[in-house]
Structure formats: C-alpha cells, structure tokens
Design an enzyme around this catalytic site. Structure first.
Site, mmCIF file in Angstrom:
data_model
loop_
_atom_site.group_PDB
_atom_site.id
_atom_site.type_symbol
_atom_site.label_atom_id
_atom_site.label_comp_id
_atom_site.label_asym_id
_atom_site.label_seq_id
_atom_site.Cartn_x
_atom_site.Cartn_y
_atom_site.Cartn_z
ATOM 1 C CE1 TYR A 146 -19.623 2.872 -33.777
ATOM 2 C CE2 TYR A 146 -18.214 3.385 -35.624
ATOM 3 C CZ TYR A 146 -18.561 2.555 -34.581
ATOM 4 O OH TYR A 146 -17.822 1.426 -34.354
ATOM 5 C CE LYS A 195 -26.262 -11.075 -33.213
ATOM 6 N NZ LYS A 195 -25.576 -12.380 -33.148
ATOM 7 C CG ASP A 227 -22.773 -13.849 -34.486
ATOM 8 O OD1 ASP A 227 -23.222 -13.647 -35.637
ATOM 9 O OD2 ASP A 227 -23.477 -14.328 -33.589
ATOM 10 C CG ASP A 251 -14.927 1.058 -36.550
ATOM 11 O OD1 ASP A 251 -13.771 1.004 -36.984
ATOM 12 O OD2 ASP A 251 -15.257 1.706 -35.536
ATOM 13 C CG ASP A 255 -9.467 -1.741 -37.351
ATOM 14 O OD1 ASP A 255 -9.392 -1.135 -38.437
ATOM 15 O OD2 ASP A 255 -9.250 -1.201 -36.248
#
Ligand code: NAD
Length: 360
Positions: A146, A195, A227, A251, A255
C-alpha cells in the site's frame, strides 16, 4: 497514575460512543485511584466545520503530547454530506491518515473475540466454535504494497500497472517485536503469516521473525502461508492467539477474523508506534444513519478504551476489569439493536454504558 488522554469524539455516533467510553474510564480511575485528564481534539467533519481542515497542526501536537488518543469515528454520509464535495485532501478521512502518519503508527491490533452470549451471530458451525475463540491480528500498517512505488504505463499500446511490495528488516523487526510482546500479555503463541513460497519480502519476513523469536523463549511460534491462514480462520479459529502479518495480508485477514465474530459494534482496535503512545478506536465507522438516536452500540469503543489501559498505560488489571464488565453485561442480557437476539434487554447507547460502568 496521572495520564493525559487526547479525546477525539469525531462525527456521527462518535460523540455518543466516546461519552460512554469516558464514563467507563472515569469509573476505572475512581475504583483504582488514577487521574485521567481528557483533552478534547477536533478531527474529521467537525474539524472541517470549525477550522476549514480535517486536522490542524495544533490538534496533532496535543495528541503527540498525550499518553494515548481515544477516537470515536469520523466522517458523514458520503453521498449527501457537503464534506465529500471537498478536495480529497480536505475530507474527514484525510485527517485520520494525517494523524496516523504524524504519530508513526506502524502496528495495528484488532482483536477477534467471540462472546459465548453472541454465538448466534457467528456464521461458523457450533462444532467449530466450541467454547469460542480469542485472537488478535497484529498488522503492519505503514509499509508493504500500500505504500510502495506504483505506476501505470502504456507499453506497445497496452496498459500495464505496477505496485511494489517492499519491506526492510527494521520495519519487519519492530512489528515482530510488537507481536511477540503482545503474545507475552496473552496466551504466548504467535502465528507469523506470509507467502514465503513465492515472495522475497516474505522470505525476509520469516528470517527476521525467526531472529526476534529467540528473544521470547516463552512464546511458541509457527509460520503459516497466508492462503492456509485464510482457510484455518474458518476451519479452526481456536488455534490462534496472535496472528502477526504484513499490511495487505493483515487488511484482508483482520476483516475475515472480525466477520466470524458476528457484530461490527463489538470490534475494538489499537494502532501503536515505537513509544507507548497509541490510537484506540472502534473498527466501525461513524454510522450517520443512526447518529443522535441513542441506538449505537458503545461496546467497541469501551473495549478500545480497555486496550488503551493495557497497551499505552500498562494497566492490565484495569483493562481486565473493563473486559470482564462487558462480558458480565452481555451475560446479564443487555443488548443494543445491532446485537439483538430477541432474548435480552434491548437498551440504547447510554443505558449500555451505564450497565458496563455498574459492573466495574
Ligand atoms: P459504518 O461502520 O459507519 O456503518 C455500517 C453499518 O453498521 C451501518 O448500518 C451502521 O448503522 C452500523 N453500525 C456501525 N457502527 C455501529 C455501532 N457502534 N452500533 C450499531 N450499529 C453500528 O460504515 P459506513 O456506513 O460505510 O461509513 C459511514 C461513515 O464512516 C463514512 O463517512 C466512512 O468514511 C466513515 N468511516 C470512518 C471510520 C473511522 O472513523 N475510522 C471507519 C470506517 C468508516
């Protein structure tokens, strides 16, 4: 203890829910013999109306000089409010981004805790929920994809976009330290999520986390691919204590984790920097649709105030007392409209705050 708390009530339901959180802090200071000084700070739409900008430099200085910042919520109805006709740099949310940057808030903590009284709101099956789960997501907030270089170019008539995901070892070390420190205050288990089978930034992440882990021999830890983590959160959420991860993964996972708890009105959050200063706020927004109707659930803000006591003021017993009072209030059947299950006592924002205060 004497502490100065900058208080940003903000917009919409912000003033109502922060008033209830201050009621709880007052009760804590009375019971435990502390003195909290609240310094009001304007941010968001109310600051635009009063000063023309969403956050003034003086407001930032007040926050910097305080021991902690408590925030309600900012912003209005994004389709009808005149604040959203302004240039994006002058809109309410620009104030919050500016404050996060000015305070150097690089670590975001979002707890995902399932209250057994609110089990019905959890979309998972009973056999998965068991006696409930209690985890926090520790997300890096100021680096990664980001904040990396990005551009869109045209090559041979074809549009191409780039986003770069960069972390240096210092950025990873400071968030990893926060993750392990947080685990020390909890169940002493860290799941570091990356990852590393594909990304170089994740391989560096793993290396630095392994180094930091050596300083916390009491904390057990593991690495998990993002994942797999997304899957495990709905398959077996009880295995987690602290999930430590970079900005974008955090992020998405935070959620997901909060969604499995069921109610937005219950979710607290903290953003921390290198010092003990932190910004504490509910995960929800300013809910302009119910502002001024005494329907807002103040519990996310009250639980954010509990995090403030724990992380900025190092008052663990006081934070425990607030969390236990919230638990007892739910056990006694108090419900605001968002967590209504047809069984409990339906109350408004103020009565919910009173009920928690009585139980401290
Ligand atoms: P929202 O979270 O404000 O509301 C979504 C829905 O949840 C609404 O129906 C609302 O009534 C309900 N809700 C939210 N909090 C509640 C509570 N405590 N008790 C009961 N019900 C609650 O999200 P939105 O409608 O997308 O955004 C409204 C405004 O809030 C926008 O201006 C947005 O930019 C802003 N916002 C601010 C923050 C922040 O201050 N950090 C975060 C998110 C959104």
């Amino acid at each position: 203890m004497n502490a100065q708390i900058a208080v940003i009530k903000g917009d919409g339901i912000g003033p109502e829910i922060v008033t209830e959180a201050l009621k709880i802090l007052d009760k804590v200071s009375e019971k435990f013999g502390h003195h909290f000084e609240y310094v009001p700070v304007l941010m968001g739409g109310c600051s635009i109306d009063a000063t023309g900008v969403p956050l003034t430099d003086e407001a930032i200085e007040t926050c910097k000089k305080s021991d902690a910042v408590l925030l309600g919520a900012i912003g209005g109805d994004t389709t009808t409010s005149p604040w959203y006709k302004l240039d994006p740099s002058l809109r309410p949310e620009a104030g919050l981004l500016k404050l996060r940057k000015a305070l150097g808030l690089f670590a975001n903590i979002r707890p995902a805790y399932l209250y057994k009284e609110l089990k019905a709101a959890c979309p998972l099956k009973d056999e998965i929920i068991g006696d409930g789960f209690d985890m926090v997501i520790m997300r890096e907030l100021t680096g990664g994809l980001y904040f990396g270089d990005r551009k869109t170019v045209q090559e041979n008539g074809v549009l191409k976009a780039y986003d770069s995901l960069t972390y240096d070892e210092n950025e990873i070390r400071r968030i990893a330290v926060k993750g392990f420190e947080t685990a020390m205050k909890r169940k002493k288990h860290v799941t570091s999520v990356d990852k590393a089978n594909v990304l170089d930034s994740s391989r560096l992440w793993r290396k630095v986390v392994d180094e930091v882990a050596k300083d916390y021999p009491e904390v057990t830890y593991e690495h998990m691919l993002v994942d797999n983590c997304a899957m495990q959160l709905v398959k077996d959420p009880r295995q987690f204590d602290v999930i430590l991860t970079e900005n974008m993964f955090g992020d998405i996972l935070s959620d997901e984790a909060s969604e499995v708890t069921g109610s937005i009105g219950m979710l607290s959050s903290a953003s921390l920097c290198e010092t003990s200063l932190g910004l504490y706020e509910p995960s929800h927004g300013s809910a302009p649709d119910i502002a001024g109707t005494d329907q807002a659930n103040p519990l996310a803000t009250i639980l954010s105030a509990a995090m403030l006591l724990r992380y900025s003021l190092n008052l663990d017993a006081e934070a425990d007392a607030v969390e236990a009072a919230v638990q007892k209030t739910l056990e006694d059947g108090y419900r605001t409209v968002d967590i209504q299950d047809g069984k409990g006592k339906l109350v408004g924002c103020k009565a919910m705050g009173d009920a928690v205060a009585e139980r401290i």
